[in-house]
Design an enzyme around this catalytic site. Structure first.
Site, mmCIF file in Angstrom:
data_model
loop_
_atom_site.group_PDB
_atom_site.id
_atom_site.type_symbol
_atom_site.label_atom_id
_atom_site.label_comp_id
_atom_site.label_asym_id
_atom_site.label_seq_id
_atom_site.Cartn_x
_atom_site.Cartn_y
_atom_site.Cartn_z
ATOM 1 N N CYS A 90 8.468 -0.849 -7.945
ATOM 2 C CA CYS A 90 7.422 -0.871 -8.966
ATOM 3 C C CYS A 90 6.664 -2.184 -8.826
ATOM 4 O O CYS A 90 7.254 -3.259 -8.969
ATOM 5 C CB CYS A 90 8.038 -0.744 -10.357
ATOM 6 S SG CYS A 90 6.792 -0.856 -11.662
ATOM 7 N N GLY A 91 5.368 -2.099 -8.548
ATOM 8 C CA GLY A 91 4.572 -3.301 -8.268
ATOM 9 C C GLY A 91 4.299 -4.134 -9.510
ATOM 10 O O GLY A 91 4.529 -5.354 -9.517
ATOM 11 N N HIS A 92 3.808 -3.484 -10.566
ATOM 12 C CA HIS A 92 3.517 -4.281 -11.767
ATOM 13 C C HIS A 92 4.829 -4.837 -12.321
ATOM 14 O O HIS A 92 4.883 -5.963 -12.805
ATOM 15 C CB HIS A 92 2.753 -3.445 -12.820
ATOM 16 C CG HIS A 92 3.626 -2.772 -13.814
ATOM 17 N ND1 HIS A 92 4.185 -1.514 -13.618
ATOM 18 C CD2 HIS A 92 4.108 -3.192 -15.010
ATOM 19 C CE1 HIS A 92 4.930 -1.202 -14.657
ATOM 20 N NE2 HIS A 92 4.894 -2.192 -15.522
ATOM 21 N N HIS A 223 4.052 10.642 -9.763
ATOM 22 C CA HIS A 223 2.862 9.996 -10.288
ATOM 23 C C HIS A 223 1.628 10.783 -9.872
ATOM 24 O O HIS A 223 1.723 11.713 -9.068
ATOM 25 C CB HIS A 223 2.747 8.576 -9.727
ATOM 26 C CG HIS A 223 3.952 7.722 -9.960
ATOM 27 N ND1 HIS A 223 5.010 7.681 -9.102
ATOM 28 C CD2 HIS A 223 4.254 6.891 -10.958
ATOM 29 C CE1 HIS A 223 5.928 6.841 -9.568
ATOM 30 N NE2 HIS A 223 5.497 6.355 -10.698
ATOM 31 N N ASP A 249 -0.833 4.078 -16.537
ATOM 32 C CA ASP A 249 -0.605 2.665 -16.248
ATOM 33 C C ASP A 249 -1.781 1.831 -16.759
ATOM 34 O O ASP A 249 -2.928 2.125 -16.453
ATOM 35 C CB ASP A 249 -0.444 2.492 -14.725
ATOM 36 C CG ASP A 249 0.276 1.216 -14.349
ATOM 37 O OD1 ASP A 249 0.134 0.222 -15.081
ATOM 38 O OD2 ASP A 249 0.958 1.220 -13.307
ATOM 39 N N CYS A 253 -1.570 -0.674 -11.080
ATOM 40 C CA CYS A 253 -0.448 -0.028 -10.413
ATOM 41 C C CYS A 253 -0.230 -0.590 -8.994
ATOM 42 O O CYS A 253 -1.001 -0.303 -8.077
ATOM 43 C CB CYS A 253 -0.613 1.495 -10.359
ATOM 44 S SG CYS A 253 0.888 2.312 -9.797
ATOM 45 N N GLY A 254 0.851 -1.357 -8.841
ATOM 46 C CA GLY A 254 1.088 -2.041 -7.567
ATOM 47 C C GLY A 254 1.424 -1.113 -6.413
ATOM 48 O O GLY A 254 0.875 -1.244 -5.310
ATOM 49 N N THR A 255 2.333 -0.154 -6.651
ATOM 50 C CA THR A 255 2.673 0.762 -5.558
ATOM 51 C C THR A 255 1.527 1.758 -5.337
ATOM 52 O O THR A 255 1.282 2.187 -4.205
ATOM 53 C CB THR A 255 3.998 1.498 -5.847
ATOM 54 O OG1 THR A 255 3.944 2.090 -7.150
ATOM 55 C CG2 THR A 255 5.186 0.545 -5.769
HETATM 56 O O1 PYC Z 1 2.914 -0.905 -10.577
HETATM 57 O O2 PYC Z 1 3.972 0.163 -8.982
HETATM 58 C C1 PYC Z 1 3.593 0.054 -10.135
HETATM 59 C C2 PYC Z 1 3.914 1.133 -11.098
HETATM 60 C C3 PYC Z 1 4.606 2.280 -10.856
HETATM 61 C C4 PYC Z 1 4.635 2.989 -12.038
HETATM 62 C C5 PYC Z 1 3.973 2.263 -12.983
HETATM 63 N N1 PYC Z 1 3.529 1.127 -12.384
#
Ligand code: PYC
Length: 332
Positions: A90-92, A223, A249, A253-255
């Protein structure tokens, strides 16, 4: 009847919540962080639902536990929990974990300026910049990301036939770009994006076998990434990512950003070294960049980086009391 207590640091990354559990997490079995994730899913998913779902959390809630690293080249291991499940990456969440863990002295990087993280999806390096005793920015070098399926046909009742790309950036994402029948995420209410996203991911999981080429435990789409034109100066594009039953989100969203970088690079729209500034539903920004080309099994892939920031918002001691009928949480 038992009462379990969890000591947490609460915060947010670019608007999306991060609950870092610093005490009370379960002992996990496994030689790798990917194996520990499977052990958590098998034996402790009730902790995730109790801490993430209402009444202790909410639809967007997202969190993590820290563990000793299983790898020599990492400082610490991270296990992600969220309303959508126990994610490989999870990026965030990582940007929030790194910020709060450093600001509270929970981790000591072997090399100052970079915290190396052992995640279920692989190694993630987090470079950070301090301003006084606060972390001002975190740049993740994420796991190799790739375009998995291109121009996949799908059906959503409100939109008709769609063509989507499915890309991996630590999780799999269907990415919906402008096309006949769909112009921009701004044309829909949050409730419509949620409903259409649920339908799309169900369709894709029913019709396509989506499996990571190197890890069969990473499979399916949880997602959905709706895209649109950027509203802020300096942004390259916008996106709204659905996760869980009804979360959109609040961060970019990082990923999801890593997946979109891989998709754009594979389509010849983004070169190595080029930035893509991704904007969220609320206008917050991540700076994404294609660092290098690589391969994942037979797939041409990229090494992406994602830069963002997080803030600590407060301390939280959460009880999971077996005497409470909602001890394991609920979703509406
Ligand atoms: O930031 O990767 C992310 C992420 C995944 C689901 C919610 N945020």
């Amino acid at each position: 009847m038992a009462v379990r207590e969890f000591e947490c640091l609460d915060g947010h990354t670019c608007g999306n919540p991060v609950r870092l559990v610093v005490n009370g997490g379960p002992q996990l079995e496994g030689e790798t962080q990917a194996e520990r994730r499977l052990d958590f899913i098998r034996r402790y998913d009730w902790i995730r639902t109790g801490l993430m779902f209402e009444p202790r959390g909410h639809a967007q809630m997202s969190g993590a536990f820290l563990y000793p690293s299983t790898r020599e080249d990492c400082d610490i291991a991270v296990l992600y929990i969220e309303t959508s499940g126990c994610l490989p990456m999870c990026g965030h969440g990582t940007i929030g974990v790194v910020t709060m863990a450093l600001e509270h002295g929970l981790v000591t990087p072997a090399t100052p300026g970079v915290l190396n993280l052992d995640t279920p999806a692989g190694k993630v390096a987090a470079q950070y910049r301090m301003e006084g005793d606060k972390v001002a920015a975190v740049t993740l070098t994420n796991v190799p990301s790739f375009l998995y399926l291109r121009d996949v046909e799908a059906e959503v009742s409100a939109l008709g036939r769609l063509r989507v790309d499915i890309a991996y950036g630590g999780n799999f994402y269907p990415i919906v770009e402008t096309q006949p029948g769909y112009r921009d995420m701004a044309d829909y209410s949050p409730a419509q994006l949620v409903a259409m996203g649920r339908e799309l991911r169900e369709y894709l999981n029913r019709h396509y076998d989506i499996v990571h080429p190197l890890d069969p435990n990473i499979r399916g789409v949880r997602h959905c990434q709706w895209t649109g034109a950027a509203k802020n100066a300096g942004s390259s594009g916008a996106n709204a990512v659905l996760y869980g039953e009804s979360a959109l989100d609040r961060s970019p969203c990082g990923t999801g950003t890593s997946a979109r970088l891989a998709q754009r690079h594979a389509r010849g729209l983004l070169a190595v070294g080029e930035d893509f500034v991704h904007e969220s539903l609320i206008g917050s920004q991540f700076v994404g960049r294609v660092l290098a080309e690589t391969r994942v099994g037979d797939y041409p892939a990229i090494v992406p980086s994602v830069q963002g920031w997080a803030r600590f918002t407060g301390y939280n001691r959460i009880l999971l009391d077996d005497a409470d009928p909602y001890v394991h949480g609920f979703e509406v």
